[in-house]
Design a protein around this motif. Structure first.
Motif, PDB file in Angstrom:
ATOM      1  N   LYS A  82      54.322 101.643  55.054  1.00  0.00           N
ATOM      2  CA  LYS A  82      54.936 100.632  55.919  1.00  0.00           C
ATOM      3  C   LYS A  82      55.077  99.318  55.150  1.00  0.00           C
ATOM      4  N   SER A 137      61.282  95.111  55.755  1.00  0.00           N
ATOM      5  CA  SER A 137      60.420  95.883  56.658  1.00  0.00           C
ATOM      6  C   SER A 137      61.022  97.272  56.840  1.00  0.00           C
ATOM      7  N   PHE A 138      60.185  98.283  56.671  1.00  0.00           N
ATOM      8  CA  PHE A 138      60.614  99.651  56.981  1.00  0.00           C
ATOM      9  C   PHE A 138      59.373 100.527  57.031  1.00  0.00           C
ATOM     10  N   LEU A 187      64.048 108.928  52.585  1.00  0.00           N
ATOM     11  CA  LEU A 187      64.698 107.621  52.779  1.00  0.00           C
ATOM     12  C   LEU A 187      65.531 107.304  51.543  1.00  0.00           C
ATOM     13  N   THR A 233      67.015 108.879  56.538  1.00  0.00           N
ATOM     14  CA  THR A 233      67.187 107.458  56.860  1.00  0.00           C
ATOM     15  C   THR A 233      67.733 106.763  55.622  1.00  0.00           C
ATOM     16  N   MET A 277      68.527 102.761  53.731  1.00  0.00           N
ATOM     17  CA  MET A 277      68.458 101.303  53.720  1.00  0.00           C
ATOM     18  C   MET A 277      69.524 100.807  52.748  1.00  0.00           C
ATOM     19  N   ILE A 285      68.013  93.327  53.637  1.00  0.00           N
ATOM     20  CA  ILE A 285      68.460  94.563  54.275  1.00  0.00           C
ATOM     21  C   ILE A 285      69.757  94.296  55.029  1.00  0.00           C
ATOM     22  N   TYR A 299      69.832  99.442  58.085  1.00  0.00           N
ATOM     23  CA  TYR A 299      68.702 100.368  57.926  1.00  0.00           C
ATOM     24  C   TYR A 299      68.610 101.228  59.177  1.00  0.00           C
TER      25      TYR A 299
END
Ligand SMILES: Nc1ncnc2c1ncn2[C@@H]1O[C@H](COP(=O)(O)OP(=O)(O)OP(=O)(O)O)[C@@H](O)[C@H]1O
Length: 254
Positions: A6, A24-25, A33, A218, A220, A227, A230
């Motif tokens: 995270k 943030s992800f 990802l 996913t 980004m 970002i 995302y």
């Protein structure tokens, strides 16, 4: 799916130059990802910051691995995480394989660094991983020096070696960009099969939005260190929010 990694509002700088802003992800077990964006937008820096590799410094926010802050670890604890829980595949996998050592010596050393294991058990583990990735003639690969293998085979071996200690996350920085398209597809399929066989989570940095579309859950999109978009790959690619992502998709996918 368990949450493994995270990023919480992370800023990253080199010396005084800020490169990433408010990132943030989260990444769950078995998730792939993709990180895409133009050259210099900060993709590699983001990967390096996870393993505290030389250079970039986190100046704000936190990076958690299984709820533990990676930023608070001392060098020895971080060394245990590297290669064991989180391993990295680079553009040129020569980094994984020492030119003066056979693949079997590299295998033994990288496993012995994390656990007490006999050479035979280490090599058996490698053979098993080579076979599960359909690498031909595992014994020949083990007895080879890197220069005796083709570029594509070196990269495939690099991915297999990254799996030796069964990490929960693989960080792959442009693993296909030095390869011809046929081998690139093979590598992408191998990354997919790692997820299927071992539930490995993967962060894949790529310039190639077609590859990202074909393999990631996913995505980004980074633009100048921020970002731009995302989320679920299909949703982002079908209805991107930012103008930058719209242009990127238009230029890559038409
Ligand atoms: N060691 C370093 N010291 C200072 N600045 C750096 C260093 N490494 C990278 N940078 C700068 O940080 C920014 C982001 O670089 P980074 O390599 O993360 O981008 P990238 O998106 O991975 O690019 P590429 O797709 O070309 O590999 C760039 O402006 C780059 O010049």
């Amino acid at each position: 799916m368990t949450e493994l990694l995270k990023f919480q509002n992370v800023n990253i700088s080199y010396e005084k130059k800020q490169v990433l802003y408010d990132i943030s992800f989260s990444l769950s077990s078995g998730e792939i990802l993709g990180i895409v964006g133009n050259s210099g937008c900060g993709k590699s820096t983001l990967l390096k910051s996870i393993l505290s590799l030389e250079g970039p410094k986190v100046t704000k926010g936190d990076i958690l691995f299984k709820d533990m802050s990676l930023l608070s670890l001392n060098n020895e604890d971080m060394r245990q995480i590297r290669g064991k829980s989180i391993s990295m595949v680079f553009q040129e996998s020569g980094i994984h394989t020492n030119p003066l050592k056979t693949v079997s010596d590299t295998v033994f050393e990288s496993m012995r660094a994390h656990c007490a294991i006999s050479k035979r058990d280490a090599l058996d583990t490698a053979v098993h991983i080579f076979e599960s990735l359909s690498l031909p003639d595992p014994e020949r690969i083990l007895s080879s020096y890197p220069f005796e293998l083709s570029g594509g085979m070196n990269q495939r071996v690099g991915i297999a070696l990254a799996m030796l200690n069964k990490p929960s996350i693989i960080l792959a920085d442009e693993p296909t960009s030095a390869l011809d398209p046929i081998v690139a597809v093979q590598i992408v399929n191998e990354l997919k099969s790692l997820r299927e066989k071992y539930n490995t989570a993967i962060i894949l940095v790529t310039h190639n939005i077609k590859i990202a579309r074909s393999i990631t859950d996913t995505i980004m999109v980074l633009h100048h260190g921020k970002i731009a978009d995302y989320g679920n790959t299909k949703e982002v690619l079908s209805s991107p929010k930012s103008e930058f992502t719209k242009e990127l998709i238009l230029s890559a996918l038409g």
